[in-house]
Write a protein that holds these residues in place. Structure first.
Motif, PDB file in Angstrom:
ATOM      1  N   ARG A  68      -9.350 -10.081   7.634  1.00 21.74           N
ATOM      2  CA  ARG A  68      -9.164  -8.908   6.768  1.00 21.74           C
ATOM      3  C   ARG A  68      -9.745  -9.141   5.376  1.00 21.74           C
ATOM      4  NH1 ARG A  68      -3.761  -5.794   6.104  1.00 21.74           N
ATOM      5  NH2 ARG A  68      -5.282  -4.613   4.897  1.00 21.74           N
ATOM      6  N   GLU A 115       0.972  -7.696   2.542  1.00 14.08           N
ATOM      7  CA  GLU A 115       1.125  -6.718   3.625  1.00 14.08           C
ATOM      8  C   GLU A 115       1.287  -7.416   4.972  1.00 14.08           C
ATOM      9  OE1 GLU A 115      -1.638  -3.387   5.869  1.00 14.08           O
ATOM     10  OE2 GLU A 115      -1.931  -3.685   3.711  1.00 14.08           O
ATOM     11  N   GLU A 116       0.472  -8.429   5.231  1.00 11.44           N
ATOM     12  CA  GLU A 116       0.529  -9.122   6.519  1.00 11.44           C
ATOM     13  C   GLU A 116       1.792  -9.972   6.661  1.00 11.44           C
ATOM     14  OE1 GLU A 116      -1.225  -8.661   9.129  1.00 11.44           O
ATOM     15  OE2 GLU A 116      -2.588  -7.235   8.160  1.00 11.44           O
ATOM     16  N   PHE A 117       2.262 -10.578   5.572  1.00  7.34           N
ATOM     17  CA  PHE A 117       3.508 -11.339   5.640  1.00  7.34           C
ATOM     18  C   PHE A 117       4.679 -10.394   5.934  1.00  7.34           C
ATOM     19  CE2 PHE A 117       3.356 -15.839   3.758  1.00  7.34           C
ATOM     20  CZ  PHE A 117       2.150 -16.114   4.392  1.00  7.34           C
ATOM     21  N   GLU A 163       8.152 -11.914   4.921  1.00  5.11           N
ATOM     22  CA  GLU A 163       8.405 -11.412   3.571  1.00  5.11           C
ATOM     23  C   GLU A 163       9.683 -11.982   2.975  1.00  5.11           C
ATOM     24  OE1 GLU A 163       7.837  -7.165   1.416  1.00  5.11           O
ATOM     25  OE2 GLU A 163       9.136  -7.150   3.164  1.00  5.11           O
ATOM     26  N   LYS A 222       4.516  -7.505   7.570  1.00  4.92           N
ATOM     27  CA  LYS A 222       4.383  -7.051   8.960  1.00  4.92           C
ATOM     28  C   LYS A 222       4.854  -8.105   9.958  1.00  4.92           C
ATOM     29  CE  LYS A 222       0.359  -3.947   8.556  1.00  4.92           C
ATOM     30  NZ  LYS A 222      -1.076  -3.821   8.900  1.00  4.92           N
ATOM     31  N   ASN A 223       4.717  -9.379   9.582  1.00  4.79           N
ATOM     32  CA  ASN A 223       4.967 -10.463  10.523  1.00  4.79           C
ATOM     33  C   ASN A 223       6.263 -11.233  10.236  1.00  4.79           C
ATOM     34  OD1 ASN A 223       2.381 -10.892  12.408  1.00  4.79           O
ATOM     35  ND2 ASN A 223       1.670 -10.210  10.390  1.00  4.79           N
ATOM     36  N   HIS A 258      -6.143 -13.866  11.248  1.00  9.77           N
ATOM     37  CA  HIS A 258      -6.152 -12.418  11.033  1.00  9.77           C
ATOM     38  C   HIS A 258      -6.278 -12.086   9.545  1.00  9.77           C
ATOM     39  CE1 HIS A 258      -5.315  -8.189  11.569  1.00  9.77           C
ATOM     40  NE2 HIS A 258      -4.246  -8.269  10.794  1.00  9.77           N
ATOM     41  N   ILE A 259      -5.525 -12.809   8.698  1.00 11.04           N
ATOM     42  CA  ILE A 259      -5.604 -12.586   7.255  1.00 11.04           C
ATOM     43  C   ILE A 259      -6.999 -12.916   6.748  1.00 11.04           C
ATOM     44  CG2 ILE A 259      -4.769 -13.426   5.008  1.00 11.04           C
ATOM     45  CD1 ILE A 259      -2.014 -13.822   6.392  1.00 11.04           C
ATOM     46  N   ILE A 308      -3.365  -7.815   0.587  1.00 16.17           N
ATOM     47  CA  ILE A 308      -3.508  -8.030   2.037  1.00 16.17           C
ATOM     48  C   ILE A 308      -2.534  -9.094   2.519  1.00 16.17           C
ATOM     49  CG2 ILE A 308      -5.070  -8.944   3.809  1.00 16.17           C
ATOM     50  CD1 ILE A 308      -7.374  -7.543   2.275  1.00 16.17           C
ATOM     51  N   LEU A 309      -2.442 -10.203   1.781  1.00 17.70           N
ATOM     52  CA  LEU A 309      -1.522 -11.281   2.156  1.00 17.70           C
ATOM     53  C   LEU A 309      -0.085 -10.775   2.201  1.00 17.70           C
ATOM     54  CD1 LEU A 309      -1.078 -14.334   2.720  1.00 17.70           C
ATOM     55  CD2 LEU A 309      -0.790 -14.622   0.251  1.00 17.70           C
ATOM     56  N   LEU A 360      -2.104 -15.924  12.634  1.00 21.54           N
ATOM     57  CA  LEU A 360      -1.911 -15.028  11.490  1.00 21.54           C
ATOM     58  C   LEU A 360      -2.893 -15.377  10.373  1.00 21.54           C
ATOM     59  CD1 LEU A 360      -0.478 -12.781   9.995  1.00 21.54           C
ATOM     60  CD2 LEU A 360       1.330 -14.407   9.365  1.00 21.54           C
TER      61      LEU A 360
END
Length: 326
Positions: A300, A234-236, A242, A238-239, A296-297, A231-232, A293
């Motif tokens: 999730r 994926e969210e990094f 990465e 998306k935002n 949100h993380i 999850i971490l 963020l």
């Protein structure tokens, strides 16, 4: 390109053109060194071993035998990616070993970090040795040694765990990227057609998630680490974090706390988020992750990961903390 000293005249590999020239040169040297013999390679799915595998496949094709050992401590989707990229896309001669139960049984009840590392390393050697003895005609051992390994540890790449193979397995080493720095290895990997999420994979410890499942490893906490880490990441991605943040991951300690879910009390694990930046790994600063963020993380993880009721953010730089927790 022989010897363990990088020539002063050797240009840094910074462009696709330079990478292709290096690939062509190495492919020719590999064919000359190996001839019609076979090469065995421990393919972890990390940057270095993946680039070596792709380079050897280009040079000698099916003469390379890749062994991918799934010890149960890899990140979510990594074993599947190794199979997809190398067996399905590159048509590699790949041996997949499911050793999850074997490793986790050995690690049961072991809380000391160094003891966990030793067990993981020793068991990997045993599994790899068993697979090596099943094969005929192997005369060479491929290894993802890179130049910093030679400078720092006399050329022995400990996290590939081949240094402890029995003496009767007299393999000659094949180390085609041993004079390259990590950034150059990535450029070569890109030129070889490896996917970005493999080429630009962030640093990952040799013992894998075993050092992020703090204390004695249990299967439920290991899954908490694996799922929350996914999850971490994926969210990094998306935002836009990465490629900006050097290393980020989750940790699950060996204790529980009281919480509330669906109007009922819970007794579950916390997940700790870690996100740091560094140039040399000797010091590190904490990434200023936007609070929205983090919220949100947290939402999730607490809703999607079983057995978790808290999310914490590690604000400690190095020093005085280390980057990893164990």
């Amino acid at each position: 390109m022989t010897g363990n000293v990088r020539p002063e005249t050797m240009a840094r590999i910074t462009t696709p053109e330079l990478a292709q020239a290096f690939i062509d040169e190495q492919a020719q040297e590999l064919r000359s060194q190996i001839g019609d013999k076979k090469v065995l390679l421990a393919l972890s799915g990390g940057v270095d071993s993946s680039v070596v595998a792709a380079l050897l496949i280009k040079a000698i094709g099916k003469q390379l035998v890749c062994v991918h050992v799934n010890h149960g401590l890899l990140r979510k989707g990594e074993p599947e990616q190794v199979i997809e990229v190398f067996r399905n896309q590159m048509n590699a001669n790949l041996v997949y070993v499911d050793a999850v139960d074997r490793f986790l049984d050995k690690l049961a009840g072991v809380a000391d970090p160094e003891q966990k590392r030793k067990i993981i390393g020793a068991e990997f050697i045993r599994v790899f040795e068993e697979e090596a003895r099943k094969l005929d005609g192997i005369e060479f051992l491929g290894q993802g040694t890179i130049y910093p390994d030679i400078l720092e540890s006399d050329g022995v790449k400990a996290h590939h765990n081949v240094g402890g193979l029995p003496e009767d397995l007299q393999f000659e080493l094949v180390e085609p990227v041993k004079l390259l720095f990590k950034d150059e290895v990535r450029v070569v990997g890109k030129a070889l057609g490896l996917p970005d999420n493999m080429v630009f994979r962030q640093p990952f410890p040799g013992p894998g998630l075993g050092v992020r499942c703090l204390g004695a490893i249990t299967r439920d906490r290991l899954e908490c680490v694996r799922e929350s880490d996914a999850i971490l990441r994926e969210e990094f991605a998306k935002n836009g974090l990465e490629g900006k943040v050097w290393q980020y991951f989750t940790v699950v300690p060996d204790f529980k706390s009281v919480g509330v879910k669906n109007g009922k009390r819970t007794f579950a694990y916390p997940v700790i988020l870690r996100a740091v930046n560094t140039t040399d790994a000797m010091t590190a600063t904490v990434e200023d992750v936007p609070f929205s963020l983090l919220e949100h993380i947290t939402d999730r993880i607490t809703h999607e990961v079983d057995g978790v009721n808290r999310v914490l953010f590690d604000l400690t730089p190095k020093p005085c903390a280390t980057i990893e927790w164990e």
